[in-house]
Motif scaffolding. Sequence first.
Motif, PDB file in Angstrom:
ATOM      1  N   GLN A 168      55.168  30.635  31.753  1.00  0.00           N
ATOM      2  CA  GLN A 168      53.855  31.285  31.758  1.00  0.00           C
ATOM      3  C   GLN A 168      53.677  31.959  33.116  1.00  0.00           C
ATOM      4  N   ALA A 169      53.396  33.253  33.131  1.00  0.00           N
ATOM      5  CA  ALA A 169      53.228  33.957  34.416  1.00  0.00           C
ATOM      6  C   ALA A 169      51.905  33.557  35.056  1.00  0.00           C
ATOM      7  N   PRO A 170      51.875  33.457  36.393  1.00  0.00           N
ATOM      8  CA  PRO A 170      50.593  33.158  37.041  1.00  0.00           C
ATOM      9  C   PRO A 170      49.679  34.382  37.051  1.00  0.00           C
ATOM     10  N   MET A 171      48.405  34.145  37.267  1.00  0.00           N
ATOM     11  CA  MET A 171      47.469  35.268  37.457  1.00  0.00           C
ATOM     12  C   MET A 171      47.327  35.476  38.970  1.00  0.00           C
ATOM     13  N   THR A 172      47.645  36.680  39.407  1.00  0.00           N
ATOM     14  CA  THR A 172      47.631  36.981  40.843  1.00  0.00           C
ATOM     15  C   THR A 172      46.656  38.124  41.106  1.00  0.00           C
ATOM     16  N   LEU A 173      45.953  38.019  42.213  1.00  0.00           N
ATOM     17  CA  LEU A 173      44.955  39.031  42.577  1.00  0.00           C
ATOM     18  C   LEU A 173      45.399  39.756  43.836  1.00  0.00           C
ATOM     19  N   ARG A 174      44.944  40.985  43.952  1.00  0.00           N
ATOM     20  CA  ARG A 174      45.077  41.718  45.218  1.00  0.00           C
ATOM     21  C   ARG A 174      43.659  41.892  45.759  1.00  0.00           C
ATOM     22  N   VAL A 175      43.447  41.347  46.937  1.00  0.00           N
ATOM     23  CA  VAL A 175      42.119  41.471  47.542  1.00  0.00           C
ATOM     24  C   VAL A 175      41.979  42.884  48.090  1.00  0.00           C
ATOM     25  N   ASN A 176      40.857  43.511  47.797  1.00  0.00           N
ATOM     26  CA  ASN A 176      40.595  44.863  48.299  1.00  0.00           C
ATOM     27  C   ASN A 176      40.305  44.773  49.799  1.00  0.00           C
ATOM     28  N   ALA A 177      41.293  45.201  50.594  1.00  0.00           N
ATOM     29  CA  ALA A 177      41.204  45.028  52.053  1.00  0.00           C
ATOM     30  C   ALA A 177      40.005  45.777  52.633  1.00  0.00           C
ATOM     31  N   SER A 210      45.087  28.593  37.687  1.00  0.00           N
ATOM     32  CA  SER A 210      45.180  28.883  36.253  1.00  0.00           C
ATOM     33  C   SER A 210      44.436  30.176  35.943  1.00  0.00           C
ATOM     34  N   PRO A 211      44.936  30.897  34.930  1.00  0.00           N
ATOM     35  CA  PRO A 211      44.334  32.194  34.606  1.00  0.00           C
ATOM     36  C   PRO A 211      42.886  32.030  34.145  1.00  0.00           C
ATOM     37  N   LEU A 212      42.089  33.029  34.383  1.00  0.00           N
ATOM     38  CA  LEU A 212      40.716  33.011  33.862  1.00  0.00           C
ATOM     39  C   LEU A 212      40.253  34.444  33.622  1.00  0.00           C
ATOM     40  N   PRO A 213      39.187  34.609  32.819  1.00  0.00           N
ATOM     41  CA  PRO A 213      38.715  35.973  32.562  1.00  0.00           C
ATOM     42  C   PRO A 213      38.220  36.608  33.860  1.00  0.00           C
ATOM     43  N   VAL A 214      38.504  37.912  34.039  1.00  0.00           N
ATOM     44  CA  VAL A 214      38.165  38.557  35.320  1.00  0.00           C
ATOM     45  C   VAL A 214      36.666  38.513  35.625  1.00  0.00           C
ATOM     46  N   GLY A 223      34.545  45.617  42.622  1.00  0.00           N
ATOM     47  CA  GLY A 223      35.765  46.081  43.281  1.00  0.00           C
ATOM     48  C   GLY A 223      36.294  45.180  44.378  1.00  0.00           C
ATOM     49  N   ALA A 224      35.929  43.904  44.354  1.00  0.00           N
ATOM     50  CA  ALA A 224      36.421  43.009  45.415  1.00  0.00           C
ATOM     51  C   ALA A 224      37.913  42.730  45.275  1.00  0.00           C
ATOM     52  N   VAL A 225      38.375  42.616  44.036  1.00  0.00           N
ATOM     53  CA  VAL A 225      39.789  42.284  43.793  1.00  0.00           C
ATOM     54  C   VAL A 225      40.294  43.007  42.544  1.00  0.00           C
ATOM     55  N   SER A 226      41.624  43.070  42.444  1.00  0.00           N
ATOM     56  CA  SER A 226      42.267  43.577  41.224  1.00  0.00           C
ATOM     57  C   SER A 226      43.322  42.572  40.807  1.00  0.00           C
ATOM     58  N   VAL A 227      43.671  42.599  39.531  1.00  0.00           N
ATOM     59  CA  VAL A 227      44.761  41.746  39.051  1.00  0.00           C
ATOM     60  C   VAL A 227      46.068  42.515  39.251  1.00  0.00           C
ATOM     61  N   GLN A 228      46.971  41.949  40.029  1.00  0.00           N
ATOM     62  CA  GLN A 228      48.271  42.609  40.253  1.00  0.00           C
ATOM     63  C   GLN A 228      49.288  41.566  40.711  1.00  0.00           C
ATOM     64  N   ASP A 229      50.447  41.612  40.122  1.00  0.00           N
ATOM     65  CA  ASP A 229      51.481  40.657  40.507  1.00  0.00           C
ATOM     66  C   ASP A 229      51.862  40.829  41.984  1.00  0.00           C
TER      67      ASP A 229
END
Length: 433
Positions: A168-177, A210-214, A223-229
């Motif tokens: 199962q792939a993890p859910m990863t975020l990119r924080v909007n710098a 664990s993954p959760l709904p955005v 626009g604080a974060v995006s989902v991105q590996d």
Amino acid sequence: MNGRNQPWRAIAARVLQGVENGQSLSQSLPPALTQVAPEQRPQLQAVCYGSCRWYHRLDAELRDRLSKPLRKPDRIIHQLMLVALFQLRYSEQPSYAVLNETVEACRALDKPHLTGLVNGVLRAAEREGQPEPADDPTRFSHPSWMVEKLRHNWPDDWQAILAANNAQAPMTLRVNARRFRRDDYLAQLQDAGIEATATRFAPHGIQLASPLPVDRLPWFADGAVSVQDEAAQLCTTLLDLAPGQRVLDACAAPGGKTCAILEACDDLQEVVAIDESADRLPRVRENLDRLDLTATLKQADAAATDQWWDGTPFDRILLDVPCSASGVIRRHPDIKLLRRESDIVPLAAIQLGLLAAMWRILQPGGRLVYATCSVFPQENHRIIQRFLKQQTGAVLVSPEVPWGRDMGAGRQLLPDPVSHDGFFYAVLEKDHS
Ligand SMILES: C[S@@+](CC[C@H](N)C(=O)[O-])C[C@H]1O[C@@H](n2cnc3c(N)ncnc32)[C@H](O)[C@@H]1O
């Protein structure tokens, strides 16, 4: 088909049939989800993904259990039984419910003459348990050609790659710098009761436990974060971005990397984002809008530069080429059914063609980052080697980074069972001569 009157597992069987016929889950699942009650959607989605993930293993078992293949018009019942077998083998669903509902779905699919067969096959499967796999493709649930190719390309790693593809792939975020420091957003997550850790290699990445709904993520809509590996996020660390540069994202949709570029550096002169797909390009606009970022979007074949390029060379080019996606199978298990071995050579030709075309519009002294989400060398360092043979003035840069493996002409990340996807990057600079 009037989906609303169909049990959800009949709809799941149709989705699987679509994948067998070449439709991706991202095409066929969204309309299917609208055909079931909201409370059934997570289950429908999980079963469709799971049935693709374990398709090759389940299909080998089912074919063994059938004395002869079903007739073509009855093929949907084969897929219905695959869905049921997936649940028997890989879910907590009580088997009596799986059996009863599958027989009911067989009737709903207008195949009452096959209910006896369905019942008999599934009862035997339940009683006898999952058989020992006869070979590696069955054990790892991948097509034979992929297993052979990975074994050949990665003699020490092929089993780990295949196992990671089934995880199962993890859910990863990119924080909007531009909005948050990573530590501050981690604190926000903690306050919201969401367990998360900083990614090891990507400077703005956060991996959720664990993954959760955005919509549960603090300030996602703002626009604080995006989902991105994590591996995809690394592109900005290689581009060497600086204010005033003109940047091209040549294969941009849905825009994950376009947005990462804009977040990573204030005051770029312009970011041009191209994609040839009219269906996918609007996703770039949606992402830019949510993050309050600006780019110039064009729908075009990037290689047909006479149709879209204004003649001013780019300082930086990101070329995230179309590829086999063999590094992201855990997120897109339908790739196991959709990809053919014969796809790879034509893909490599497209990749080399795009690289040569983008090279022509790179400023002398400029930098191009070539990226794929593939683990096949044919699409990765061999493309770079072929390009370097044919192109004078192209200099390979070997970045000093703590991730991936040095392939001599680029770096390869293999899919990691607990963190990033499989990815490839190469950095090229155009000398001034
Ligand atoms: C790997 S995806 C890009 C993912 C994107 N960079 C991101 O990070 O969100 C490849 C994209 O290339 C596009 N594409 C394929 N061939 C192209 C071409 N000749 N010119 C422009 N875009 C192309 C596809 O439509 C697809 O959206």
